[in-house]
Design an enzyme around this catalytic site. Structure first.
Site, PDB file in Angstrom:
ATOM      1  N   THR A 120     -19.863  59.803 -13.022  1.00 13.07           N
ATOM      2  CA  THR A 120     -18.814  59.024 -13.674  1.00 13.07           C
ATOM      3  C   THR A 120     -19.058  57.536 -13.439  1.00 13.07           C
ATOM      4  OG1 THR A 120     -17.406  59.044 -11.710  1.00 13.07           O
ATOM      5  CG2 THR A 120     -17.079  60.843 -13.300  1.00 13.07           C
ATOM      6  N   ASN A 167      -5.109  62.927 -11.947  1.00 14.18           N
ATOM      7  CA  ASN A 167      -6.530  62.609 -11.942  1.00 14.18           C
ATOM      8  C   ASN A 167      -6.809  61.118 -11.745  1.00 14.18           C
ATOM      9  OD1 ASN A 167      -9.500  62.929 -12.785  1.00 14.18           O
ATOM     10  ND2 ASN A 167      -8.680  61.571 -14.373  1.00 14.18           N
ATOM     11  N   TYR A 200     -11.233  54.351   0.505  1.00 10.23           N
ATOM     12  CA  TYR A 200     -11.190  55.475  -0.429  1.00 10.23           C
ATOM     13  C   TYR A 200     -10.862  56.774   0.301  1.00 10.23           C
ATOM     14  CZ  TYR A 200     -12.651  58.695  -4.124  1.00 10.23           C
ATOM     15  OH  TYR A 200     -12.680  59.688  -5.077  1.00 10.23           O
ATOM     16  N   VAL A 251     -19.580  63.080  -8.595  1.00  6.83           N
ATOM     17  CA  VAL A 251     -19.548  63.426 -10.016  1.00  6.83           C
ATOM     18  C   VAL A 251     -20.142  62.268 -10.810  1.00  6.83           C
ATOM     19  CG1 VAL A 251     -18.078  64.151 -11.939  1.00  6.83           C
ATOM     20  CG2 VAL A 251     -17.480  64.796  -9.590  1.00  6.83           C
ATOM     21  N   ASP A 284       1.147  51.755 -16.175  1.00  2.43           N
ATOM     22  CA  ASP A 284       0.372  51.054 -15.159  1.00  2.43           C
ATOM     23  C   ASP A 284       0.763  51.635 -13.805  1.00  2.43           C
ATOM     24  OD1 ASP A 284      -0.795  49.342 -13.340  1.00  2.43           O
ATOM     25  OD2 ASP A 284      -0.087  47.504 -14.303  1.00  2.43           O
TER      26      ASP A 284
END
Length: 226
Positions: free
Chosen positions: A175, A77, A141, A173, A54
């Site tokens: 996703t 990632n 972000y 992307v 985590d």
């Protein structure tokens, strides 16, 4: 290329899963928070082991890193998005995204740098175009990705000659995270408008395939159509 030992955080879906598919001829550590999802992902590859932790829990990170005795490539990632205007983002949202996208990455590096130094290895950080440019609704972000770029830039200079460091900056992307961002802005979503995750996996593979005497320091991947 000889077989490498590669850890991919956030390896169960999206860009991380594409990276694992692309590099499955190597020995993989597949990272994720949900053990069942990680073990399911590992079953897809010939040589894969789970790396369950985590990223919000420093003790969990430390415990997971203890199992990694040797490592050639660390792909950072895993990350989260928290869309919203500065006027509406809460203290908890700011704290959460900076913890996962920055502080946890530094924790992983601290624990795994000894292994990477021994192998003269490579760190690949999946950043974002938001690591260079902030737009309305992306303050938290972008702040986390600017900070991640600062972290990897500093690391590259601190470890130069011992560990190579590559920063990958994708455009949008296709996703689940991108769906979340576009839904927040009430925009229609078409996967074909965005980069395929496989394109980012190919960029990572390019960095991994470089000879040990060379490093691709930064890669920007954007849709060919603009």
């Amino acid at each position: 290329m000889s077989e490498l030992r590669i850890l991919v955080t956030g390896g169960t879906r999206g860009i991380g899963a594409a990276i694992c598919r692309h590099l499955q001829s190597h020995q993989l550590y597949v990272g994720g928070r949900d053990r069942a999802a990680v073990e399911q992902a590992c079953s897809l590859y010939p040589k894969a082991a789970p790396f369950v932790c985590d990223l919000r829990d420093p003790a969990s990170i430390a415990q997971a890193c203890k199992q990694v005795e040797t490592l050639d490539v660390l792909v950072l990632n895993a990350g989260i998005a928290s869309p919203g205007n500065v006027s509406e983002l809460t203290h908890e949202q700011w704290q959460d995204i900076l913890t996962v996208n920055v502080v946890a990455q530094a924790d992983l590096l601290r624990h795994l740098l000894p292994q990477l130094r021994r192998s003269h290895g490579l760190v690949v950080a999946i950043n974002s175009g938001a690591g260079y440019r902030a737009s309305a609704g992306s303050a938290a972000y972008s702040a986390s990705k600017f900070a991640l770029r600062a972290l990897t830039d500093a690391l590259r200079e601190e470890e130069r000659g011992r560990v190579r460091v590559t920063s990958v900056h994708p455009g949008r992307v296709d996703t689940d995270m991108q769906r979340q961002i576009q839904a927040h802005h009430a925009r229609p979503y078409r996967g074909s408008d965005h980069l395929p995750a496989e394109a980012i996996a190919q960029a990572v593979a390019t960095a991994v395939q470089m000879p040990p005497q060379a490093v691709v320091e930064s890669i920007s991947v954007r849709p060919a159509a603009g």
